[in-house]
Enzyme design. Sequence first.
Site, PDB file in Angstrom:
ATOM      1  N   ASP A  72      -5.654  -0.556   5.855  1.00  0.00           N
ATOM      2  CA  ASP A  72      -6.471  -0.994   6.988  1.00  0.00           C
ATOM      3  C   ASP A  72      -7.675  -0.083   7.191  1.00  0.00           C
ATOM      4  O   ASP A  72      -8.801  -0.545   7.389  1.00  0.00           O
ATOM      5  CB  ASP A  72      -5.629  -1.015   8.277  1.00  0.00           C
ATOM      6  CG  ASP A  72      -4.403  -1.883   8.140  1.00  0.00           C
ATOM      7  OD1 ASP A  72      -4.290  -2.610   7.130  1.00  0.00           O
ATOM      8  OD2 ASP A  72      -3.545  -1.838   9.039  1.00  0.00           O
ATOM      9  N   GLY A  84      -2.687  -8.760  13.798  1.00  0.00           N
ATOM     10  CA  GLY A  84      -2.583  -8.386  12.385  1.00  0.00           C
ATOM     11  C   GLY A  84      -3.941  -8.188  11.732  1.00  0.00           C
ATOM     12  O   GLY A  84      -4.067  -8.254  10.514  1.00  0.00           O
ATOM     13  N   ASP A 144       0.829  -1.228   0.000  1.00  0.00           N
ATOM     14  CA  ASP A 144       0.000   0.000   0.000  1.00  0.00           C
ATOM     15  C   ASP A 144       0.851   1.261   0.000  1.00  0.00           C
ATOM     16  O   ASP A 144       0.624   2.173  -0.803  1.00  0.00           O
ATOM     17  CB  ASP A 144      -1.067  -0.013   1.119  1.00  0.00           C
ATOM     18  CG  ASP A 144      -0.556  -0.219   2.525  1.00  0.00           C
ATOM     19  OD1 ASP A 144       0.666  -0.414   2.719  1.00  0.00           O
ATOM     20  OD2 ASP A 144      -1.397  -0.172   3.460  1.00  0.00           O
TER      21      ASP A 144
HETATM   22  C1  GLA Z   1      -0.117  -2.760   8.440  1.00  0.00           C
HETATM   23  C2  GLA Z   1      -0.334  -1.349   7.899  1.00  0.00           C
HETATM   24  C3  GLA Z   1      -0.904  -1.378   6.483  1.00  0.00           C
HETATM   25  C4  GLA Z   1      -0.099  -2.299   5.574  1.00  0.00           C
HETATM   26  C5  GLA Z   1       0.123  -3.645   6.252  1.00  0.00           C
HETATM   27  C6  GLA Z   1       1.029  -4.536   5.459  1.00  0.00           C
HETATM   28  O1  GLA Z   1      -1.347  -3.397   8.639  1.00  0.00           O
HETATM   29  O2  GLA Z   1      -1.196  -0.619   8.738  1.00  0.00           O
HETATM   30  O3  GLA Z   1      -0.957  -0.067   5.959  1.00  0.00           O
HETATM   31  O4  GLA Z   1       1.097  -1.711   5.187  1.00  0.00           O
HETATM   32  O5  GLA Z   1       0.667  -3.512   7.549  1.00  0.00           O
HETATM   33  O6  GLA Z   1       0.450  -4.855   4.247  1.00  0.00           O
END
Ligand code: GLA
Length: 383
Positions: free
Chosen positions: A170, A122, A36
């Site tokens: 996210d 996560g 992202d």
């Molecule tokens: C975290 C960050 C996202 C993205 C993910 C990895 O969740 O908040 O913006 O970079 O890691 O894909």
Amino acid sequence: MEIEYVKSRFKKHFDGSEGSVYASPGRINLIGEHTDYNGGFVFPGAIDKGMVAEIKINGTNKVRAYSIDMKDYVEFGLNEEDAPHASWARYIFGVCREMIKRGAKIQGFNTAFAGDVPLGAGMSSSAALESTYAFALNDLFHCGIDKFELAKIGQATEHNYCGVMCGIMDQFASVFGKAGSLIRLDCRSLEYKYYPFNPKGYKLVLLDTVVKHELASSAYNKRRQSCETAAAAIRQNHPEVELLRDATIEMLKEVKSIISEEDFMRAEYVIEEVQRVLDVCDALEKDDYETVGKKMYGTHDGMSRLYEVSCEELDFLNDCAKKNGVTGSRVMGGGFGGCTINLVKDELYEAFVADAKESFKAKYGKYPKVYDVVISDGSRKLA
Ligand code: GLA
């Protein structure tokens, strides 16, 4: 998440009063990790776990916030110097500040909130919290901010008040989620497309290592820095390369001798991952889940070997998936602990989950947590 639970706590804490109730979910991501902030593609969906907050305007210039889960109460003002110390409260404060910076007239309110997104797994509990307040305050104070800007308010909160230089995935997934659909987002143009996701004969299941590594946010920021360094080096030869999304492996190889080995590995992973998301989209159009699964394993391998955001426990669960004939498996989210996401055939599901649980317990002395994925709606008002 039990709305009545939040309502009863709010009532108890704030002298029997009642406010409005809002919710926002956590997220999964099928594929497209650490792409992202490199302008690439992601493929997330909102889940049936999230945050619920009750809020009532209190006619003062103070926010009175109660975290039901932490049993912690904090009061803060709305000026920059009023930042609270409690880390959970900084998310709410940050959202208020980012809205005020965008011209919103935010005033004091009472609030209580609770959530069922496992922390550090996560699944973006913090984005769920930010999106809940951005969406709610926008509604309560009639700010007229559009949904993309609400997601960006959450992201800016992470950057400016929580020290994580995250991308937009996210918060986007939390605000834009739709039951039954994953969303492919082009993180540069911000174009997105819903993909109904109901793979016949397969299940998506998360296995949570329950491991959370300290310093995850500084390691995350460091990865982002590496990507920017590599993109800047490539740009010297190819001015059109703004972000790694625009680069090819050939372009990266040209600068191998002038960037560090570490930066090279990080960029190699990202360039390959951007392509994997596109390959998965093609495969999904043809209901070709075998290819989807292969790409997921490819992501895990890259995140473990090149991006170095996996850990022993995650690699163990990934191997366990392979051993059980699971179609696709990989570490999900930022990494440094948390979950694997697994695409598994219905008939293998039970044996896989049982084996993963028992062999993980035998090795690490505790069971991983198991979450079946239910793809759900994004930010909304509940009452
Ligand atoms: C975290 C960050 C996202 C993205 C993910 C990895 O969740 O908040 O913006 O970079 O890691 O894909």
